[in-house]
Design an enzyme around this catalytic site. Structure first.
Site, short mmCIF file in Angstrom:
data_model
loop_
_atom_site.label_atom_id
_atom_site.label_comp_id
_atom_site.label_asym_id
_atom_site.label_seq_id
_atom_site.Cartn_x
_atom_site.Cartn_y
_atom_site.Cartn_z
CD GLU A 1 12.86 4.69 8.31
OE1 GLU A 1 13.84 5.96 8.79
OE2 GLU A 1 12.75 4.75 6.37
CB CYS B 1 13.10 9.30 7.70
SG CYS B 1 13.45 7.49 7.37
CE LYS C 1 -3.21 2.89 0.92
NZ LYS C 1 -2.36 4.02 0.99
CD GLU D 1 11.53 13.22 10.46
OE1 GLU D 1 11.91 12.49 9.16
OE2 GLU D 1 10.14 12.64 10.43
#
Length: 484
Positions: free
Chosen positions: A255, A289, A179, A388
């Site tokens: 992750e 990331c 997905k 972030e």
């Protein structure tokens, strides 16, 4: 490669959905085309197909066949590399130069590494004979595939992340439902098309469900027929995936986010280190990331470091991703641009200022763009310095020596990546103290098919890539056979 709209791959068949949704070029904001808008029923069919393929075929036990299919998939992707390159630049806003590395060519090649690993892996380990409680027993350990894998992937490096899940999961003998993020459905659909048309993958072994509905990811995570969920994305969404998987106690690989530190020691070449930090921090518009976005420099050279960083960032873009020289392209969407602008506003409220950048480029009125930005004057505990942002935005912070640099770097909920520049012995010593899953020392590159990738703390659970990543998709069975 496929007609518009791009199809789903369900049980070996390329399938049009009842509806379609648009995919945009982030550099222009214009419509590229359409992708099948999968529904809950489509996801249900995909999981059912994957379950059937695992339970009722020999896929899980035929290592040689799996390796052959993976190499077929690798070769098909290579044959269509030119088409895929243009698709990736257009849909993901990927700078062209990166498609010759982590955005396309490298992850495609990595499929061969996982095929080789499957063939050479020690699937059975003989523990020899023992006599527990006086009963002679021959014992062995067998590694087996987990079963059905639900892979939920983001938009920033679509090929790399899709293949880093699909490749080892299939090599290990699992079946997969992929997905992808709705921002980059074409990249995933292309994988499904080539798998269906140019490989011998049996029906149901790989299924690809594109959709504008994020709820389908939750459906996949909650489905009791799924044995493992492999998710890459934000920490907030990772928590939800973990909660959903907990209902059946299914395994998860996560992750997640990062706010990684780039430490410049006082014996480093300041100009070289800061120039490299600027380049690394805004590559692909900072949409990674593991990108190092907190730049820690010696306090006594802070002003000099700011000048070097600002000057370098001013030369790095933003630019057209089609251009070979572009480092920093667009951000993926208007939604992401607005989110980044919210952090830029917050930085000013927290007492920061912009040494360069700080908004949208004046010469680009179409598409989704943010200037490479350097924020100065922030406290390390400020939200902008800790959260972030996922854009071409760097924060530069002063440190008072190696111990202080390590303290600041580790004072984070994340622990995904990091970098250290300085004399080799000192840099290695600092790297050893960082609570993070990957570290670059003096420009070393840790990316590779054989290198496990993942994070400490809230950056995730488990590892992707390498033998460790392959083994995320395996179960361990102990067998003891009585001896007469």
């Amino acid at each position: 490669m496929f007609n518009d709209p791009a199809p789903l791959l369900l049980d070996g068949r390329l399938t049009e959905a009842a509806a379609a949704f648009t995919t945009l070029n982030p550099a222009t904001g214009q419509v590229l085309g359409h992708a099948a808008d999968g529904t809950a029923a489509d996801m249900d069919a995909a999981v059912a197909a994957a379950r059937r393929a695992f339970d009722e075929t020999g896929w899980s036990t035929d290592v040689a066949f799996r390796a052959r299919c993976l190499r077929q998939l690798r070769d098909a992707l290579r044959r269509h590399a030119d088409e895929l390159r243009e698709l990736t630049i257009a849909e993901a806003g990927a700078p062209r130069f990166l498609t010759f590395g982590a955005h396309l060519d490298a992850p495609v090649a990595d499929l061969g590494w996982f095929a080789d690993l499957a063939e050479s892996y020690a699937w059975t380990t003989d523990l020899g004979r023992a006599e527990p409680m006086g009963m002679p027993s021959d014992r062995r350990i067998v590694r087996e595939p987990v079963g059905v894998v639900g892979a939920i992937t983001p938009w920033n490096f679509p090929h790399q992340i899709n293949l880093a899940k699909v490749g080892p999961a299939l090599a290990a003998g699992n079946t997969v439902v992929l997905k992808p993020a709705p921002d980059t459905p074409w990249c995933a659909a292309a994988l499904g098309v080539l798998a269906a048309r140019e490989t011998d993958l049996p029906p149901g072994v790989l299924n690809v469900v594109t959709s504008s509905d994020h709820g389908l990811g939750a459906q996949l995570a909650q489905d009791p027929r799924v044995d493992l969920v492999s998710f890459t994305g934000s920490t907030a969404t990772g928590r939800k995936v973990m909660q959903a998987a907990a209902r059946d106690l299914k395994r998860v690989f996560l992750e997640l986010g990062g706010k990684s530190a780039f430490i410049v020691l006082d014996d480093a070449d300041l100009r070289a280190a800061c120039s490299y930090a600027a380049f690394a921090g805004v590559t692909h518009a900072g949409q990674g990331c593991a990108i190092t976005t907190r730049i820690l420099v010696p306090r006594e050279r802070y002003d000099e470091a700011v000048r070097i960083l600002a000057k370098t960032l001013g030369k790095l873009g933003p630019g057209d991703p089609q251009d070979d020289s572009t480092i920093c392209g667009p951000v993926i969407s208007a939604r992401q641009r607005d989110r980044i602008e919210g952090y830029l506003k917050l930085a000013l409220e927290e007492g920061g200022s912009f040494a360069v950048g700080g908004g949208r480029p004046k010469d680009r009125d179409k598409g989704f763009w943010i200037e490479p930005t350097l924020i100065t004057g922030l406290d390390p505990r400020s939200r902008t310095a800790r959260e972030e942002i996922f854009g071409p935005v760097l924060v530069v912070l002063p440190h008072d020596g190696d111990d202080d640099a390590v303290r600041i770097a580790n004072d984070s909920p994340y622990g995904l990546s990091g970098a250290v520049h300085g004399s080799p012995e000192r840099a290695r010593a600092v790297a050893a103290r960082l609570r993070t899953g990957t570290v670059s020392v003096n420009g070393g590159v840790w990316y590779g098919a054989d290198v496990p990738f993942g994070g400490y703390k809230q950056s995730g659970i488990g590892r992707e890539m390498g033998v460790a990543g392959f083994e995320e998709y395996l179960e361990t069975k102990a067998i003891a056979e009585g001896v007469t």
